[in-house]
Design a protein around this motif. Structure first.
Motif, short mmCIF file in Angstrom:
data_model
loop_
_atom_site.label_atom_id
_atom_site.label_comp_id
_atom_site.label_asym_id
_atom_site.label_seq_id
_atom_site.Cartn_x
_atom_site.Cartn_y
_atom_site.Cartn_z
N ILE A 94 -1.24 9.51 5.69
CA ILE A 94 -1.79 8.16 5.76
C ILE A 94 -1.30 7.45 7.02
CG2 ILE A 94 -1.80 5.89 4.63
CD1 ILE A 94 -1.76 7.46 1.93
N GLU A 95 -0.03 7.59 7.34
CA GLU A 95 0.51 6.96 8.55
C GLU A 95 -0.19 7.50 9.80
OE1 GLU A 95 4.79 7.35 8.51
OE2 GLU A 95 4.91 6.31 6.58
N MET B 231 0.85 -1.18 0.00
CA MET B 231 0.00 0.00 0.00
C MET B 231 0.89 1.24 0.00
SD MET B 231 -2.88 1.20 2.74
CE MET B 231 -1.85 2.11 3.88
N LYS B 232 0.49 2.22 -0.76
CA LYS B 232 1.20 3.49 -0.80
C LYS B 232 0.99 4.22 0.53
CE LYS B 232 2.02 7.28 -3.92
NZ LYS B 232 1.72 7.83 -5.23
N THR B 233 2.01 4.95 1.00
CA THR B 233 1.88 5.64 2.27
C THR B 233 2.61 6.97 2.25
OG1 THR B 233 2.07 5.37 4.67
CG2 THR B 233 3.87 4.48 3.34
N ASN B 234 2.26 7.82 3.20
CA ASN B 234 2.93 9.10 3.43
C ASN B 234 2.61 9.49 4.88
OD1 ASN B 234 0.40 10.44 3.52
ND2 ASN B 234 0.45 10.79 1.32
#
Length: 172
Positions: A7-8, A1-4
């Motif tokens: 999102i975290e 899954m893409k995160t930043n």
């Protein structure tokens, strides 16, 4: 899954139900309530009233009248160091939804500042109980408003629990 980082923060946030007695700095409360003000609202009406309680005695007094109205003698809202009430005019179109958006923004802002939070929803349905209304009015909640939720805030004495996600996702 893409995160930043955003999102975290969303994935790491937990509801906190045990707070230290130390106060939350006004600067942090201002940032948190400002994030509530910037939440989306139906047709950009921005009809909220935010009431910030940074005094533990006022929060305890509100919890006490709620406890009586709910018939729950030991109810104390988890004894938060601070709380932000989100109110909307009674019967306002999308008021409950707007308040939910504001609360979520405040929960996420608090978490990003190292401050725990939990949604207190027990005022729903009891805002017009005479003792509750008197306390809400004394705190600055307009007479024609109802509180759909409270953002209880403080520094955690225990970690929140991560629960398994059980909702369904359907790709159509």
């Amino acid at each position: 899954m893409k995160t930043n980082a955003v999102i975290e923060n969303i994935l790491e946030r937990r509801s906190i139900r045990a707070f230290e007695e130390r106060p939350v700095a006004r600067e942090d409360l201002e940032a948190i309530v400002t994030c509530g003000q910037w939440a989306p609202s139906a047709m950009n009406r921005q009809e909220w009233t935010f009431v910030v309680l940074s005094d533990a005695e006022k929060t305890a007094r509100l919890a006490s009248v709620m406890a009586t109205a709910l018939g729950r003698e030991d109810y104390d809202m988890y004894r938060p160091a601070a709380a932000i009430l989100v109110a909307h005019k009674k019967g306002a179109a999308f008021g409950r939804e707007d308040d939910g958006c504001a609360l979520q923004s405040m929960f996420l802002a608090a978490w990003s500042l190292g401050i725990g939070s939990v949604w207190i929803n027990q005022l729903q349905g009891i805002c017009d109980e005479p003792a509750v209304r008197a306390e809400l009015t004394a705190l600055g909640v307009p007479e024609d408003a109802e509180v759909h939720g409270i953002c209880a805030l403080g520094y955690a004495t225990a970690d929140g629990t991560a629960h398994e996600r059980t909702s369904q996702v359907v790709w159509a």
